[in-house]
Write a protein that holds these residues in place. Structure first.
Motif, PDB file in Angstrom:
ATOM      1  N   LEU A 307       0.805  -1.220   0.000  1.00 19.49           N
ATOM      2  CA  LEU A 307       0.000   0.000   0.000  1.00 19.49           C
ATOM      3  C   LEU A 307       0.836   1.267   0.000  1.00 19.49           C
ATOM      4  O   LEU A 307       0.350   2.335  -0.345  1.00 19.49           O
ATOM      5  CB  LEU A 307      -0.930   0.002   1.211  1.00 19.49           C
ATOM      6  N   THR A 308       2.094   1.160   0.419  1.00 20.49           N
ATOM      7  CA  THR A 308       2.884   2.383   0.418  1.00 20.49           C
ATOM      8  C   THR A 308       3.855   2.440  -0.757  1.00 20.49           C
ATOM      9  O   THR A 308       4.335   3.504  -1.082  1.00 20.49           O
ATOM     10  CB  THR A 308       3.694   2.543   1.719  1.00 20.49           C
ATOM     11  N   PHE A 309       4.171   1.308  -1.349  1.00 26.16           N
ATOM     12  CA  PHE A 309       5.184   1.342  -2.406  1.00 26.16           C
ATOM     13  C   PHE A 309       4.755   0.702  -3.713  1.00 26.16           C
ATOM     14  O   PHE A 309       5.191   1.093  -4.765  1.00 26.16           O
ATOM     15  CB  PHE A 309       6.462   0.650  -1.935  1.00 26.16           C
ATOM     16  N   HIS A 311       1.690   0.012  -5.449  1.00 25.93           N
ATOM     17  CA  HIS A 311       0.249   0.064  -5.719  1.00 25.93           C
ATOM     18  C   HIS A 311      -0.131  -0.713  -6.953  1.00 25.93           C
ATOM     19  O   HIS A 311      -1.248  -1.138  -7.107  1.00 25.93           O
ATOM     20  CB  HIS A 311      -0.191   1.511  -5.881  1.00 25.93           C
ATOM     21  N   PRO A 332      -0.542   7.269   7.869  1.00 28.61           N
ATOM     22  CA  PRO A 332       0.038   6.393   6.841  1.00 28.61           C
ATOM     23  C   PRO A 332      -0.233   4.938   7.191  1.00 28.61           C
ATOM     24  O   PRO A 332      -0.504   4.604   8.357  1.00 28.61           O
ATOM     25  CB  PRO A 332       1.535   6.683   6.899  1.00 28.61           C
ATOM     26  N   ALA A 333      -0.121   4.085   6.196  1.00 32.91           N
ATOM     27  CA  ALA A 333      -0.478   2.684   6.402  1.00 32.91           C
ATOM     28  C   ALA A 333       0.334   2.052   7.527  1.00 32.91           C
ATOM     29  O   ALA A 333      -0.182   1.250   8.308  1.00 32.91           O
ATOM     30  CB  ALA A 333      -0.285   1.908   5.106  1.00 32.91           C
ATOM     31  N   LEU A 334       1.604   2.426   7.621  1.00 34.42           N
ATOM     32  CA  LEU A 334       2.454   1.814   8.652  1.00 34.42           C
ATOM     33  C   LEU A 334       1.930   2.146  10.046  1.00 34.42           C
ATOM     34  O   LEU A 334       1.790   1.274  10.904  1.00 34.42           O
ATOM     35  CB  LEU A 334       3.897   2.305   8.497  1.00 34.42           C
ATOM     36  N   GLY A 419       7.478  -0.827   6.013  1.00 36.19           N
ATOM     37  CA  GLY A 419       7.028   0.552   5.927  1.00 36.19           C
ATOM     38  C   GLY A 419       8.115   1.473   5.400  1.00 36.19           C
ATOM     39  O   GLY A 419       7.838   2.513   4.827  1.00 36.19           O
TER      40      GLY A 419
ATOM     41  N   CYS B  26      12.453   7.045   3.614  1.00 42.23           N
ATOM     42  CA  CYS B  26      11.220   6.587   2.966  1.00 42.23           C
ATOM     43  C   CYS B  26      10.994   7.413   1.718  1.00 42.23           C
ATOM     44  O   CYS B  26       9.921   7.944   1.503  1.00 42.23           O
ATOM     45  CB  CYS B  26      10.047   6.733   3.912  1.00 42.23           C
ATOM     46  N   ASP B  28      10.515   7.126  -1.515  1.00 40.93           N
ATOM     47  CA  ASP B  28       9.436   7.007  -2.503  1.00 40.93           C
ATOM     48  C   ASP B  28       8.182   6.402  -1.904  1.00 40.93           C
ATOM     49  O   ASP B  28       7.392   5.783  -2.567  1.00 40.93           O
ATOM     50  CB  ASP B  28       9.886   6.239  -3.753  1.00 40.93           C
ATOM     51  N   ARG B  29       8.019   6.630  -0.625  1.00 37.12           N
ATOM     52  CA  ARG B  29       6.801   6.158   0.023  1.00 37.12           C
ATOM     53  C   ARG B  29       5.625   7.022  -0.429  1.00 37.12           C
ATOM     54  O   ARG B  29       5.676   8.245  -0.352  1.00 37.12           O
ATOM     55  CB  ARG B  29       6.963   6.273   1.531  1.00 37.12           C
ATOM     56  N   THR B  30       4.600   6.407  -0.961  1.00 41.75           N
ATOM     57  CA  THR B  30       3.409   7.154  -1.334  1.00 41.75           C
ATOM     58  C   THR B  30       2.197   6.417  -0.817  1.00 41.75           C
ATOM     59  O   THR B  30       2.011   5.248  -1.127  1.00 41.75           O
ATOM     60  CB  THR B  30       3.264   7.282  -2.864  1.00 41.75           C
ATOM     61  N   GLU B  31       1.415   7.086  -0.051  1.00 41.89           N
ATOM     62  CA  GLU B  31       0.185   6.478   0.421  1.00 41.89           C
ATOM     63  C   GLU B  31      -0.830   6.479  -0.715  1.00 41.89           C
ATOM     64  O   GLU B  31      -0.742   7.304  -1.632  1.00 41.89           O
ATOM     65  CB  GLU B  31      -0.361   7.279   1.604  1.00 41.89           C
ATOM     66  N   VAL B  32      -1.775   5.581  -0.601  1.00 45.33           N
ATOM     67  CA  VAL B  32      -2.824   5.537  -1.619  1.00 45.33           C
ATOM     68  C   VAL B  32      -3.584   6.860  -1.633  1.00 45.33           C
ATOM     69  O   VAL B  32      -4.050   7.308  -2.680  1.00 45.33           O
ATOM     70  CB  VAL B  32      -3.788   4.370  -1.320  1.00 45.33           C
ATOM     71  N   LEU B  35      -2.490   9.471  -4.234  1.00 44.71           N
ATOM     72  CA  LEU B  35      -2.437   9.107  -5.648  1.00 44.71           C
ATOM     73  C   LEU B  35      -3.717   9.498  -6.362  1.00 44.71           C
ATOM     74  O   LEU B  35      -4.805   9.424  -5.796  1.00 44.71           O
ATOM     75  CB  LEU B  35      -2.254   7.599  -5.799  1.00 44.71           C
ATOM     76  N   PHE B 109      -1.035   8.386 -11.184  1.00 39.33           N
ATOM     77  CA  PHE B 109      -0.516   7.032 -11.072  1.00 39.33           C
ATOM     78  C   PHE B 109      -1.039   6.192 -12.226  1.00 39.33           C
ATOM     79  O   PHE B 109      -2.242   5.978 -12.377  1.00 39.33           O
ATOM     80  CB  PHE B 109      -0.942   6.425  -9.732  1.00 39.33           C
ATOM     81  N   HIS B 112      -2.612   1.564 -12.871  1.00 38.25           N
ATOM     82  CA  HIS B 112      -3.868   0.868 -13.104  1.00 38.25           C
ATOM     83  C   HIS B 112      -4.613   1.406 -14.315  1.00 38.25           C
ATOM     84  O   HIS B 112      -5.809   1.191 -14.445  1.00 38.25           O
ATOM     85  CB  HIS B 112      -4.740   0.935 -11.858  1.00 38.25           C
TER      86      HIS B 112
END
Lengths: 501, 404
Positions: A307-309, A311, A332-334, A419, B26, B28-32, B35, B109, B112
């Motif tokens: 969910l964080t990297f 998708h 955040p998801a973590l 995470g 972190c 390139d951490r991207t939460e949904v 996006l 993004f 999909h």
């Protein structure tokens, strides 16, 4: 003034009494009773609550005081012949006296006798044999070990009647003087293994042993590992099965939990019921357990990582519905995952400690809080609740509780890695765990045997649960000359001809 | 002692390496939540040489109120929509995307985006440059389906779907159903670089909604767009498409209706299996192609008096009719490709290349002339496997049976 406890018992009655009273000064639970056998003086000493008083009165004091033992009493050596007591030992040092007394024996000293007697009249309040609460099964014996050592050994002896089953006693703990028994089947357990276990137990030099966990912590190969290297059970059938495989068991007085060594990761993942039910279902359930073993370890981390990297790895429709449910979540998801996992752990721990009367109420409220309320308050998303719930259930599928909690603990560092680095971190974490598992040993046996090192033939009890008639060989946990459990060709079949009798 | 020292050094080394991992953070951490999920994209050209990129973006709110109209671009929102569309102009896709991104609060993004539609005008201008971006950039999926729409591609994405989540999903489901040709990005890029130098894409027709009913417009796949080099040069209608698919061995499911000579009525058959083999031959100067088509069919409906259950002659007759049907469809496709468009959409080039590598090397440059004159011989072999019923359902009048 005070006597050395290794002193010999003196022929003088008064000296003995004095010595005992000195040793047990300020011990209100030690009772003394003086009386006369004919003209001779004598006394008994015992600890209150550990002795069957009725029998003491009827079979010891009555015959001795009535005087028909007077002539026998002349010769102290002949005294036991008058007493209708099965176990009569001699006590020649004060050390002996202490051991026997605290073991529940009645000490009998007669004036002029060279040694005292220990009468086995031990009896104390104990729990009856019950079904083990932590290891319940559907099919199989329902008895579990108790806190009383003699009950436990009797349960084992009733299962393995051969005199080849040996029970070696140890006394561990300077103050608790806990009795520890090493049980093995001669000819099945390797000599080297027995010697090693003896050595490790003898090495222990501690003031007290209160539970088998103390022994486990003092004899295991890698004390710093999160994984238990010694299997714990309170089921006599599990211990017997282990003994027949050439393992050894360590029984500790005062606890129903018995240690089995050596044990591997796979033996931790086996339930006795695997063998009692039909082999196909046994195999299937075993695989289910392996799957959920992995789920316990990585499911929340996988969810966080994806969910964080990553998708793009989720099927579109799934991602869209997750996106919908996550839209209002502030974390955040973590953080979301940690929040849920930690509250789940808290709930679980609270559930164990809660008094039974409030337990149900609190667990309902807790379930509502971490499930329903948290979702509708917009703190966590519904998919996360599901992930946490599945993980929680999965960890309880592992028969060995201590393995389950090890996994539950390791899940957190992996979650952090996931995470921070996504699937890369997850894999790093998993690889680190696998490497660690590979390096572990349980009393010299590799922890991942028979997977690493590979022992093809033993896969019959790991990848599948082979039918009983197909399990001819014992696992090579320790090399044993006695490899075969049964001759070949014992597969049952209908009689020749058309199969009817 | 020495060994444990080594272990300690190794542990220290590992620790340092692990620390180095931590330095990356972190990044390139991207939460949904950050996006903007593109569900479909449309590429048009707007006449003055610039490209117009339209993306359909998923609205993660369960029943969000359409898209915002605050931008200069027209927004396709309205009602209880799951998606909205945004359009931006640019020199190429990358440029248009950067404009689009600057107007959106969330990261676009592509992961999909399962549907990419080219407008007819853009397709006629050539699509190689666009495919270059789509293949080069790591974000778009290589498995996304590509289409050409009649008219503007944007209109396809702006339609509303009642049945599916959004219009992109409508197209994707249609491609997945395998009733029509489906081409993915990866396949398209293979076709563009193949010997034949021709490509095919499914063609979409949009039936726009009547003025007041926003959600009544539909789009459906209807024929094929034929590309030569990378420019669309024509299209094949529905009838011809079937023939094209047969030659490309891409018919998966079909229902064929034949009218056997003699009795009144028709027999419909469900094709359950089809297999096409192309066998190229060069005899002197003649380039020949043998096409073997084997199909297996089940009867679905029989409105004739033919007895398909026990009359072997009737079955043979239906099979012969099927063969004729297949032959005519394939002929139709051949005429289009060889005479009208002169585009080798069946990849005959590849077949000849594989069979006669030496000849191909010499003749490669003259393939266009050769292709037009390749003599194609069609050998259809239809089989009717099951009559569908074990008994004869409709009572057949005796006299008619006798009169036969």
């Amino acid at each position: 003034m005070s006597k050395d406890s290794s002193d010999l018992v003196s022929p003088s009655l008064e000296a003995n009494l004095q010595a005992l009273q000195d040793l047990y000064e300020n011990c209100a639970d030690v009772y003394y009773r003086r009386f006369g056998i004919g003209k001779k003086k004598a006394f008994v000493a015992y600890i209150d609550g550990m002795v069957n008083i009725d029998q003491l009165d009827e079979h010891v004091l009555a015959p001795l005081m009535r005087g028909d033992a007077a002539e026998a009493g002349d010769d102290a050596g002949g005294l036991p012949s008058v007493l209708s007591v099965a176990v009569v030992g001699t006590v020649s040092t004060l050390d002996d006296a202490i051991a026997k007394l605290s073991g529940g024996s009645v000490l009998l000293f007669v004036d002029g006798a060279p040694h005292g007697f220990a009468l086995g009249l031990a009896k104390w309040e104990k729990r009856s044999i019950e079904e083990p609460a932590a290891e319940s099964i559907v099919r199989g014996p329902r008895e579990g070990f108790t806190e009383t050592l003699s009950d436990n050994t009797s349960m084992l002896r009733r299962k393995i009647k051969s005199p080849a089953m040996k029970i070696v006693p140890f006394e561990v703990g300077k103050l608790t003087r806990t009795q520890v028994l090493l049980v093995y089947v001669e000819g099945l357990a390797a000599e080297t293994l027995i010697r090693e276990v003896r050595e490790r137990i003898s090495r222990i030099d501690i003031d007290g042993i209160l539970e088998s966990g103390y022994i486990e912590g003092l004899i295991e190969d890698n004390p710093l590992s999160p994984f238990p290297q010694i299997q714990v059970t309170e089921r006599p059938d599990v211990v017997s099965a282990a003994l027949l495989e050439g393992r050894v068991a360590i029984l500790v007085d005062g606890t129903p939990f018995t240690l089995i060594a050596p044990s591997t990761l796979f033996s931790m993942l086996q339930s006795p019921e695997d063998y009692y039910q039909r082999f196909m279902i046994g195999t299937l359930i075993r695989w289910l357990r392996y799957t959920f073993f992995l789920i316990t370890l990585v499911l929340p981390s996988l969810y966080v990582a994806i969910l964080t990297f990553h998708h793009e790895m989720v099927p579109t429709s799934l991602l869209l519905s997750i996106a919908k449910s996550r839209e209002d979540i502030p974390f955040p998801a973590l953080v979301e995952a940690l929040l849920m996992e930690i509250s789940f752990e808290a709930l679980r721990e609270a559930g164990v400690r809660l008094p039974k009367q409030v337990g149900a109420a609190v667990s309902i409220v807790g379930a509502l809080v971490i499930g329903q309320a948290a979702t509708s308050a917009g703190l966590v998303s519904a998919p996360m609740v599901m992930v946490v719930a599945i993980t929680g259930i999965a960890s309880f599928m592992i028969p060995q509780y201590s393995t389950g909690i090890a996994l539950r603990m390791l899940r957190f560092p992996i979650m952090f890695l996931a995470g921070m680095f996504g699937l890369l971190g997850l894999m790093l974490g998993v690889i680190a765990i696998v490497v660690h598992l590979c390096s572990l040993r349980s009393l010299g046996v590799p922890y991942l045997q028979p997977l690493a090192p590979m022992k093809g033939r033993e896969m019959k009890d790991v990848l599948i649960r082979a039918p009983i008639w197909a399990m001819r060989t014992r696992p090579r946990l320790a090399d044993s000359a006695n490899r075969y459990r049964q001759p070949p060709g014992r597969r049952p079949k209908p009689p020749k001809g058309n199969g009817s009798l | 002692m020495n060994r444990s020292g080594c272990g300690r050094m190794a542990a220290l080394g590992l620790l340092l390496c692990a620390g180095a991992l931590g330095l990356t953070g972190c990044w390139d951490r991207t939460e949904v939540n950050d996006l903007a999920l593109i569900t479909g994209a449309a590429i048009d050209c707007n006449g003055n040489g610039r490209l117009e990129l339209t993306v359909q973006i998923f609205i993660p709110r369960a029943s969000g109120g359409g898209g915002g109209d605050m931008m200069s671009q027209k927004s396709g929102g309205g009602g209880n929509e799951n998606t909205f569309t945004r359009t931006a102009e640019g020199e190429n896709i990358a440029d248009a995307l950067s404009h689009l991104q600057s107007e959106l609060p969330r990261m676009l993004f592509w992961g999909h985006a399962e549907v990419i539609v080219f407008g007819e005008a853009a397709a006629k201008d050539g699509i190689r440059d666009d495919v270059d971006y789509l293949m080069r950039s790591p974000h778009p999926r290589e498995r996304s389906f590509i289409y050409v729409s009649r008219g503007k591609a944007k209109d396809v994405l702006e339609l509303h779907s009642i049945l599916e989540r959004d219009t992109a999903e409508v197209l994707r489901e249609m491609s997945k159903s395998r009733l029509a040709l489906s081409v993915t990005l990866a396949q398209l890029s293979t076709m563009l670089t193949s010997d034949a130098d021709a490509a095919l894409l499914p063609m979409i027709t949009v039936v726009p909604a009547p003025a007041k009913q926003m959600d009544q417009g539909i789009s459906y796949i209807d024929g094929l767009a034929v590309f030569k080099d990378d420019c669309m040069i024509g299209y094949a209608d529905k009838e011809t498409t079937r023939g094209v698919l047969w030659l490309r061995d891409q018919v998966q499911r079909a229902i064929l209706t034949v009218h056997p000579a003699g009795p009144r009525g028709s027999v419909s058959l469900k094709m359950i299996n089809s297999n096409t083999r192309l066998i190229p031959r060069i005899e002197g100067d003649d380039w020949l192609m043998d096409v073997y088509i084997k199909t297996e069919n089940d009867a679905l409906q029989n409105t004739t008096r033919l007895n398909l259950v026990s009359d072997l002659r009737a079955v043979k007759q239906v099979e012969a009719e099927l063969n004729d049907e297949m032959k005519s469809k394939v002929r139709l496709a051949l005429t289009l490709a060889q005479q009208t468009l002169k585009a080798d959409i069946f990849d005959f080039a590849g077949e000849f290349h594989r069979a006669y590598p030496a000849v191909w090397k010499k003749e490669k440059g003259r393939w266009e002339q050769h292709f037009a004159s390749v003599e194609v011989r069609i050998h259809p072999a239809a089989k009717m496997l099951r009559p569908g019923l074990a008994s004869i359902p409709s009572p057949v009048p005796d006299k008619e049976e006798h009169s036969k």
